[in-house]
Design a protein around this motif. Structure first.
Motif, PDB file in Angstrom:
ATOM      1  N   GLN A  27       0.795  -1.093   0.010  1.00  0.00           N
ATOM      2  CA  GLN A  27      -0.004  -0.135  -0.003  1.00  0.00           C
ATOM      3  C   GLN A  27       0.821   1.188  -0.059  1.00  0.00           C
ATOM      4  O   GLN A  27       0.596   2.223  -0.786  1.00  0.00           O
ATOM      5  CB  GLN A  27      -0.977   0.069   1.280  1.00  0.00           C
ATOM      6  CG  GLN A  27      -1.970   1.171   1.178  1.00  0.00           C
ATOM      7  CD  GLN A  27      -2.201   1.549   2.402  1.00  0.00           C
ATOM      8  OE1 GLN A  27      -1.654   1.039   3.587  1.00  0.00           O
ATOM      9  NE2 GLN A  27      -2.780   2.800   2.446  1.00  0.00           N
ATOM     10  N   THR A  28       1.954   1.277   0.853  1.00  0.00           N
ATOM     11  CA  THR A  28       2.644   2.637   0.874  1.00  0.00           C
ATOM     12  C   THR A  28       3.289   2.827  -0.334  1.00  0.00           C
ATOM     13  O   THR A  28       3.124   3.696  -0.956  1.00  0.00           O
ATOM     14  CB  THR A  28       3.777   2.376   1.976  1.00  0.00           C
ATOM     15  OG1 THR A  28       3.157   1.886   3.146  1.00  0.00           O
ATOM     16  CG2 THR A  28       4.530   3.636   2.182  1.00  0.00           C
ATOM     17  N   GLU A  31       0.356   4.086  -2.973  1.00  0.00           N
ATOM     18  CA  GLU A  31       0.246   5.545  -2.811  1.00  0.00           C
ATOM     19  C   GLU A  31       1.494   6.469  -3.043  1.00  0.00           C
ATOM     20  O   GLU A  31       1.151   7.524  -3.521  1.00  0.00           O
ATOM     21  CB  GLU A  31      -0.123   5.787  -1.237  1.00  0.00           C
ATOM     22  CG  GLU A  31      -1.565   5.016  -0.942  1.00  0.00           C
ATOM     23  CD  GLU A  31      -2.648   5.344  -1.599  1.00  0.00           C
ATOM     24  OE1 GLU A  31      -2.747   6.595  -2.099  1.00  0.00           O
ATOM     25  OE2 GLU A  31      -3.538   4.585  -1.931  1.00  0.00           O
ATOM     26  N   THR A  32       2.606   5.907  -2.658  1.00  0.00           N
ATOM     27  CA  THR A  32       3.763   6.898  -3.071  1.00  0.00           C
ATOM     28  C   THR A  32       3.979   7.002  -4.473  1.00  0.00           C
ATOM     29  O   THR A  32       4.138   7.974  -5.119  1.00  0.00           O
ATOM     30  CB  THR A  32       5.108   6.198  -2.644  1.00  0.00           C
ATOM     31  OG1 THR A  32       4.955   6.205  -1.084  1.00  0.00           O
ATOM     32  CG2 THR A  32       6.233   7.060  -2.837  1.00  0.00           C
ATOM     33  N   ARG A  35       1.193   9.473  -5.623  1.00  0.00           N
ATOM     34  CA  ARG A  35       1.439  10.907  -5.622  1.00  0.00           C
ATOM     35  C   ARG A  35       2.720  11.163  -6.210  1.00  0.00           C
ATOM     36  O   ARG A  35       2.559  12.657  -6.842  1.00  0.00           O
ATOM     37  CB  ARG A  35       2.021  10.935  -3.966  1.00  0.00           C
ATOM     38  CG  ARG A  35       0.975  11.056  -3.033  1.00  0.00           C
ATOM     39  CD  ARG A  35       1.496  11.689  -1.557  1.00  0.00           C
ATOM     40  NE  ARG A  35       2.576  10.799  -1.021  1.00  0.00           N
ATOM     41  CZ  ARG A  35       2.339   9.613  -0.318  1.00  0.00           C
ATOM     42  NH1 ARG A  35       1.017   9.277  -0.079  1.00  0.00           N
ATOM     43  NH2 ARG A  35       3.228   8.897   0.170  1.00  0.00           N
TER      44      ARG A  35
END
Lengths: 424, 424
Positions: A27-28, A31-32, A35
């Motif tokens: 997930q990280t 999302e990174t 972004r």
């Protein structure tokens, strides 16, 4: 506060989606990466994305840059829409105090008008005066229409004054299109000094689904590389045929050939993943929407043997747009169903700016798992998502409700990114 | 989805607040004005604001730039927090992938640890790896603590490497302070090359409540002018006394005089608005928090006749901070109560960046409408807001629930703006 929405329990008992586990685990990174993408290519103002969840794959099949259906979202998540609307406006026009919404032309569709009024109200609640302009010639003065929800909507004739459009004396710096321009780019909207979002070039008169899916395939590849998956798990295989005329039966051979090629490719993928299903493809107009000019086929012969009625249907896209370019796309099964009746349920995800603001299922009892639920005249029951798409739960199972909704939100944002690149 | 939160019906039957009607009527102006202000002065990363609702006035009494209590928010609105966290991070460090949260020092307070873990989880859900660093000397290696909610929190020792802080090998570009620095600015946080938010100067070792309320009074005046109201309706009258030493009884005369002056001013305002209540003032330390060094008085004599115990209590602010500057502030009655017991309920509003993300009531059965509910050792029951603060309903009554919550959100954002100017 209750949302009055039942949980889609049966649907959630579908085959465990490995993809959901990977999206949750990474997930990280997901999302990174997203972004970073938004820093390179700002998200479109808003969009809705139709997904198909086959259990073994989850992919977008349609990305609408002029979304309707806001009335189908869970009222509990309207605050999300309000904040996202503020962020979206801040990005395109930070000083905007007011917004003029240009409506779609089907004024007699009360479902659409409910959506339009919900959208207008989101801007009002976000602290912007919002009014609705219509391009329809028979709207010569403000018309108020009572809606089934008990709300009332007011449509006003859109007028041009120099390089600005207005309704009455209301001529704000921000013009929001909620009309997909299937009928072409209207003169009244050309060369405005006002900020027009999405841009006119995002309308169906110029936009091609094939461009979108070309971008989408690139996005899917880059994304898949980031998290170490096969991009096929999140993207439908797609081919394009130019110059098809169903009425005059020209270009049909090319189409049949492409259908055959695509079926072969899908069959290979199904074999690779041990999927015991019959492949199918969806043939649809490269421009346009509302499910017109769409057909599901399982063999090239079906294309070669189309009867006159079927050919006529494929020729009549929305507002008389002639189908010439045709998209041949891998059909993705819908294995989410609801209740004992096994009603087919297809997720639609809504976004404003880069935020997922909610979604709903199109639930249909009378159709199969491989048919298009957004076809003309098709009736569906909207079932608002019970939860947001932003709250993955690491401690829950990968296919627990919050994680399934999160997966929807991720794939929908990949389609949003493709659209962003498409109209950049 | 149900939030499991009862509606605060009794509280909402309080006196009709004219202010709510005006805020509702002028909502577009209110939001436009706030948007303009954020363009001039970006909002702090996050904050919570304690409000008092007296029916005839609604005002902030405390603005916390290192908020705790995230665990008290309605879980339904966590998606709002997640989106706001993304926006807040994007503003200070658009490329951030990870965040290091520096914790408050009271490790044995499980309520605080629940809040801290909720905060960490918000960042995780927003797609950022988040870990928690502690300044406590007795935390020499990572410590995991089981929480009453069933969650687990891990605190790690904060270490300095050159111009960066880290926990283990985790040294992200973004350091989020959730420690109000009452004990002073720790050396380990000085001159970091990392982005530290809120800035160290926002800590209670340097921050003065009087500065905040000076800014707040300006904000309230400007805001009141915009919407045509008396600024007193949204701000507490405030005076400041320097050099008060309760233990040595110095400066007490000045304090008594200011108390008297303030009571006279409040009395005049009560007369102007026909309010049949006894005025009271709150005397509190100009720095510090946690309700230490706070007292409620109704006459100057009470100040002159303080006994030793009362004077000692006023001298001992959090972590031994000596009270020297003292704030004398108009007491604002709390006329929101809950249930047959008429339990006093005070709203606390949470914001990230410029977004209101939720709030809760501090509900207390054993205290009066003019007493401070955030006093040391005071037990309160949190009651999460059932609705968001972003959905004003023009068609409802001004004091209908969504509109009351909207009013809270507006006044809280005025305090947020004051804090923004204070630390700019």
């Amino acid at each position: 506060m209750t949302s009055g929405v039942p949980h889609l329990t049966t649907a959630l008992n579908g085959p465990l989606l490995k993809l959901e586990a990977i999206l949750l685990e990474k997930q990280t990174q997901v999302e990174t990466w997203l972004r970073q993408q938004w820093l390179k290519t700002p998200a479109p103002f808003y969009a809705s994305v139709d997904l198909r969840n086959a259990g073994f794959k989850l992919a977008p099949v349609d990305t609408n840059l002029f979304p309707a259906g806001f009335n189908n979202l869970n009222p509990s998540f309207i605050p999300l829409c309000i904040h996202a609307a503020q962020a979206a406006v801040e990005r395109v026009c930070p000083t905007a105090k007011r917004v003029l919404i240009v409506a779609e032309n089907h004024t007699r569709n009360l479902f659409y008008l409910e959506s339009l009024e919900t959208l207008r109200d989101i801007f009002q609640k976000a602290g912007m005066e919002a009014r609705i302009g219509s391009l329809l010639e028979d709207i010569k003065e403000p018309v108020s229409i009572d809606l089934p929800s008990g709300k009332k909507i007011t449509l006003e004739p859109l007028v041009r004054n120099g390089n600005r459009v207005a309704v009455g004396d209301f001529s704000p710096c921000l013009v929001l299109l909620n009309n997909d321009l299937s009928a072409g780019r209207p003169d009244i909207l050309e060369n405005l000094e006002q900020e027009v979002v999405p841009p006119l070039r995002a309308g169906w008169s110029t936009r091609k689904k094939s461009d979108h899916f070309t971008q989408y395939n690139d996005v899917a590849k880059e994304f898949a590389e980031q998290i170490g998956i096969d991009p096929w798990l999140v993207s439908p295989l797609t081919l394009q045929c130019g110059e098809v005329n169903f009425k005059e039966k020209s270009g049909i051979e090319c189409l049949a050939r492409n259908v055959n090629n695509l079926l072969t490719s899908i069959r290979a993928k199904y074999a690779e993943y041990d999927i015991d299903r019959e492949p199918f493809v969806v043939v649809k107009a490269d421009s346009g929407t509302y499910g017109m000019g769409i057909m599901t086929v399982k063999s090239a012969e079906e294309i070669e043997n189309l009867n006159r009625k079927q050919r006529n249907k494929m020729s009549s896209a929305k507002e008389g747009l002639v189908v010439d370019n045709v998209l041949v796309q891998e059909g993705v099964y819908t294995f989410e169903t609801l209740g004992d009746e096994k009603a087919v349920a297809e997720p639609v995800i809504y976004m404003m700016d880069r935020y997922v603001i909610g979604g709903f299922y199109r639930v249909h009892t009378g159709r199969g798992v491989n048919e298009n639920l957004n076809a003309p005249g098709m009736h569906f029951e909207p079932l608002a998502f019970a939860q947001s798409c932003s709250t993955p739960e690491q401690n829950d199972l990968p296919d627990a409700e919050p994680n399934r909704f999160y997966a929807y939100g991720v794939i929908a944002r990949l389609a949003l990114l493709a659209a962003a690149r498409e109209i950049a």
